[in-house]
Design an enzyme around this catalytic site. Structure first.
Site, short mmCIF file in Angstrom:
data_model
loop_
_atom_site.label_atom_id
_atom_site.label_comp_id
_atom_site.label_asym_id
_atom_site.label_seq_id
_atom_site.Cartn_x
_atom_site.Cartn_y
_atom_site.Cartn_z
N HIS A 72 35.27 -31.99 -2.78
CA HIS A 72 34.69 -32.26 -4.11
C HIS A 72 35.13 -31.18 -5.11
CE1 HIS A 72 31.25 -33.56 -6.81
NE2 HIS A 72 31.54 -32.36 -7.30
N GLU A 73 35.03 -29.93 -4.71
CA GLU A 73 35.39 -28.84 -5.62
C GLU A 73 36.91 -28.84 -5.88
OE1 GLU A 73 32.97 -27.64 -7.14
OE2 GLU A 73 31.47 -28.39 -5.73
ZN LIG Z 1 31.22 -31.34 -9.07
#
Ligand SMILES: [Zn+2]
Ligand SMILES: [Zn+2]
Length: 159
Positions: A72-73
């Protein structure tokens, strides 16, 4: 692999691996644990391009949950560096997240409960105040403009 990386060097190595494997691009910045993060599983820093991972969160969700968080990051990371839409609401972000089978949100269960219950708002300037305990509205006024405060939300007792 069943345990989360035990130190920042191993965490960085894992992040680089995921970046090459799922994004086919190198991760050239830093990734580290931050034990002060509470309300998020991880975060991407726009100014330094580094990624920080909530250590307690990682311990709770284990290595699979950690990999999801890193993915996600990394979506924020690669899109931001490429000058594309890197925010959650951007089409680019949603597309890339889906492509790498990332997760939209952190697992709420693994995050600590919010540390405030009451939300007050100044009726004059609109400033918000989050508090664990009730405020005596006869005694306390807005710290910015001395206006009257009003209770706007009570999230109930903590579980
Ligand atoms: Zn995020
Ligand atoms: Zn005010």
């Amino acid at each position: 692999m069943s345990e989360i990386p035990g130190n920042n060097d191993d965490l960085l190595a894992l992040t680089k691996d995921i970046s090459m494997r799922d994004f086919h691009q190198p991760f050239l910045h830093n990734c580290r644990y931050n034990s002060r993060l509470r309300s998020v599983g991880g975060r991407y820093l726009l100014t330094t391009h580094d990624i920080e991972i909530n250590l307690r969160y990682a311990l709770r969700v284990g290595v699979d949950g950690l990999i999801d968080t890193i993915k996600h990051e990394l979506c924020h990371y690669h899109l931001h560096l490429a000058g594309r839409g890197y925010r959650h609401r951007d089409k680019d972000f949603q597309w890339l997240l889906q492509r790498v089978n990332g997760i939209r949100y952190a697992d709420r269960e693994a995050l600590p409960p919010r540390c405030y219950r009451y939300e007050y708002k100044c009726q004059s300037c609109g400033a918000k105040y989050l508090r664990k305990n009730r405020i005596d509205l006869k005694k306390f006024v807005c710290g910015k403009c001395r206006g009257k405060l009003r209770l706007v939300a009570d999230s109930g007792p903590q579980s």
